[in-house]
Design a protein around this motif. Structure first.
Motif, PDB file in Angstrom:
ATOM      1  N   THR A  17       4.622   0.879  90.925  1.00 52.76           N
ATOM      2  CA  THR A  17       4.389  -0.540  90.645  1.00 52.76           C
ATOM      3  C   THR A  17       3.225  -1.074  91.458  1.00 52.76           C
ATOM      4  O   THR A  17       2.397  -1.842  90.965  1.00 52.76           O
ATOM      5  CB  THR A  17       5.651  -1.360  90.952  1.00 52.76           C
ATOM      6  N   GLY A  18       3.143  -0.665  92.710  1.00 51.83           N
ATOM      7  CA  GLY A  18       2.050  -1.121  93.560  1.00 51.83           C
ATOM      8  C   GLY A  18       0.690  -0.717  93.011  1.00 51.83           C
ATOM      9  O   GLY A  18      -0.263  -1.513  93.043  1.00 51.83           O
ATOM     10  N   ARG A  19       0.589   0.522  92.500  1.00 53.45           N
ATOM     11  CA  ARG A  19      -0.676   0.958  91.906  1.00 53.45           C
ATOM     12  C   ARG A  19      -1.042   0.093  90.707  1.00 53.45           C
ATOM     13  O   ARG A  19      -2.209  -0.265  90.524  1.00 53.45           O
ATOM     14  CB  ARG A  19      -0.592   2.432  91.489  1.00 53.45           C
ATOM     15  N   VAL A  20      -0.048  -0.241  89.900  1.00 54.72           N
ATOM     16  CA  VAL A  20      -0.300  -1.091  88.728  1.00 54.72           C
ATOM     17  C   VAL A  20      -0.859  -2.440  89.167  1.00 54.72           C
ATOM     18  O   VAL A  20      -1.868  -2.919  88.647  1.00 54.72           O
ATOM     19  CB  VAL A  20       0.994  -1.280  87.907  1.00 54.72           C
ATOM     20  N   VAL A  21      -0.222  -3.059  90.152  1.00 59.42           N
ATOM     21  CA  VAL A  21      -0.658  -4.380  90.618  1.00 59.42           C
ATOM     22  C   VAL A  21      -2.046  -4.310  91.239  1.00 59.42           C
ATOM     23  O   VAL A  21      -2.932  -5.118  90.921  1.00 59.42           O
ATOM     24  CB  VAL A  21       0.362  -4.961  91.615  1.00 59.42           C
ATOM     25  N   GLY A  22      -2.273  -3.357  92.132  1.00 60.07           N
ATOM     26  CA  GLY A  22      -3.564  -3.250  92.797  1.00 60.07           C
ATOM     27  C   GLY A  22      -4.699  -3.006  91.826  1.00 60.07           C
ATOM     28  O   GLY A  22      -5.767  -3.632  91.918  1.00 60.07           O
ATOM     29  N   ASN A  23      -4.492  -2.120  90.869  1.00 55.87           N
ATOM     30  CA  ASN A  23      -5.549  -1.811  89.909  1.00 55.87           C
ATOM     31  C   ASN A  23      -5.771  -2.963  88.930  1.00 55.87           C
ATOM     32  O   ASN A  23      -6.917  -3.218  88.523  1.00 55.87           O
ATOM     33  CB  ASN A  23      -5.213  -0.524  89.163  1.00 55.87           C
TER      34      ASN A  23
ATOM     35  N   THR B  55      -0.124  -1.680  97.334  1.00 58.06           N
ATOM     36  CA  THR B  55      -0.874  -2.395  96.306  1.00 58.06           C
ATOM     37  C   THR B  55      -2.386  -2.262  96.467  1.00 58.06           C
ATOM     38  O   THR B  55      -3.150  -3.108  95.989  1.00 58.06           O
ATOM     39  CB  THR B  55      -0.474  -3.885  96.293  1.00 58.06           C
ATOM     40  N   LEU B  56      -2.840  -1.207  97.132  1.00 55.85           N
ATOM     41  CA  LEU B  56      -4.268  -0.921  97.183  1.00 55.85           C
ATOM     42  C   LEU B  56      -4.749  -0.457  95.811  1.00 55.85           C
ATOM     43  O   LEU B  56      -4.052   0.307  95.123  1.00 55.85           O
ATOM     44  CB  LEU B  56      -4.572   0.159  98.211  1.00 55.85           C
TER      45      LEU B  56
END
Length: 258
Positions: free
Chosen positions: A16-22, A254-255
């Motif tokens: 989920t963090g990857r989705v938000v960060g990207n 979230t990076l």
């Protein structure tokens, strides 16, 4: 309620963090002079659908807002700092824009925010304010580890914000996150070290330093009942990451680009 995730839960949080960060990075590159805030909301909606995610904001209806939020992203411009409700407004050269996004993927939420200048930087103070919130966030993340106290993180944030000369509002701050966007514990943007909840591996926190240039007082936009603005009309900045407490420290989830 404070949730502690097992290894599987933390791995889902990474997704989920990857989705938000990207998504935030992609939206930032598309925001230009003339972009309408409602366009940003629509771009975010389509990205969320493509990612198989669910917005945390559409049906969000806490006691301090006027009914459900009704949009998928917060878009705060200039004197707006939190809960900026998208509206029919085109960005102007030099606007200070904050995008705040939270989604759920596979039952776990992640939340992050970025502030940046649209077009040309007209006032160096805008960049100083943005960079101060980024430094405050980094200071808290650096000491986030098992055994640390919430007050240690709050104190680290407050030291940076106050040291740069900014008033600090304690009404809104960071928070626990997991199966829902907002849960315990609350993480104030200033505090006393050695106090509060002791951090444990598996705890997810959304840390979010934010400041207003010359006041610590917020007012609610009377038109939309949601957007929180500086009481003096001064500019604002807001930076946020979701982190996971690990056995040895903290991992930023979230990076972008991961």
């Amino acid at each position: 309620m404070i949730e502690i995730q097992n290894r599987a839960g933390v791995e889902r949080a990474r997704v989920t963090g990857r989705v938000v960060g990207n998504m935030l990075q992609a939206l930032r590159t598309r925001c230009r002079v003339g972009t309408n805030l409602l366009e940003i909301d629509e771009w975010a909606r389509l990205m969320i659908l493509e990612a198989g995610a669910r917005s945390c904001y559409v049906d969000y209806a806490p006691g301090f807002g006027r009914g459900p939020f009704g949009h998928v992203i917060c878009t705060a411009v200039n004197d707006a700092v939190l809960h900026g409700r998208p509206r029919d407004l085109r960005l102007a050269d030099g606007d200070l824009l904050t995008l705040d996004l939270a989604v759920i993927v596979d039952g776990i939420a992640a939340d992050a925010a970025i502030s940046f200048i649209v077009g040309a930087v007209r006032d160096p103070e805008d960049m100083r304010m943005i960079e101060t919130t980024e430094r405050a966030l980094a200071a808290a993340i650096e000491i986030a580890a098992p055994g640390a106290r919430l007050g240690d993180l709050s104190h680290a944030i407050g030291e940076v914000l106050a040291g740069a000369g900014y008033p600090i509002n304690l009404e809104f701050g960071g928070h626990g996150i997991g199966s829902t966007m907002h849960q315990g514990p609350h993480v104030a943007n200033d505090g006393r070290p050695g106090r509060g909840y002791r951090l444990r591996p598996g705890l997810l926190l959304a840390l979010e330093p934010w400041v207003m240039a010359d006041t610590d007082r917020l007012v609610t936009d009377p038109d939309d009942g949601w957007t929180l603005r500086s009481a003096t009309g001064c500019r604002t900045a807001h930076t946020e990451h979701t982190i996971a407490i690990t056995e040895t420290g903290a991992e930023i989830l979230t990076l972008p680009g991961r």
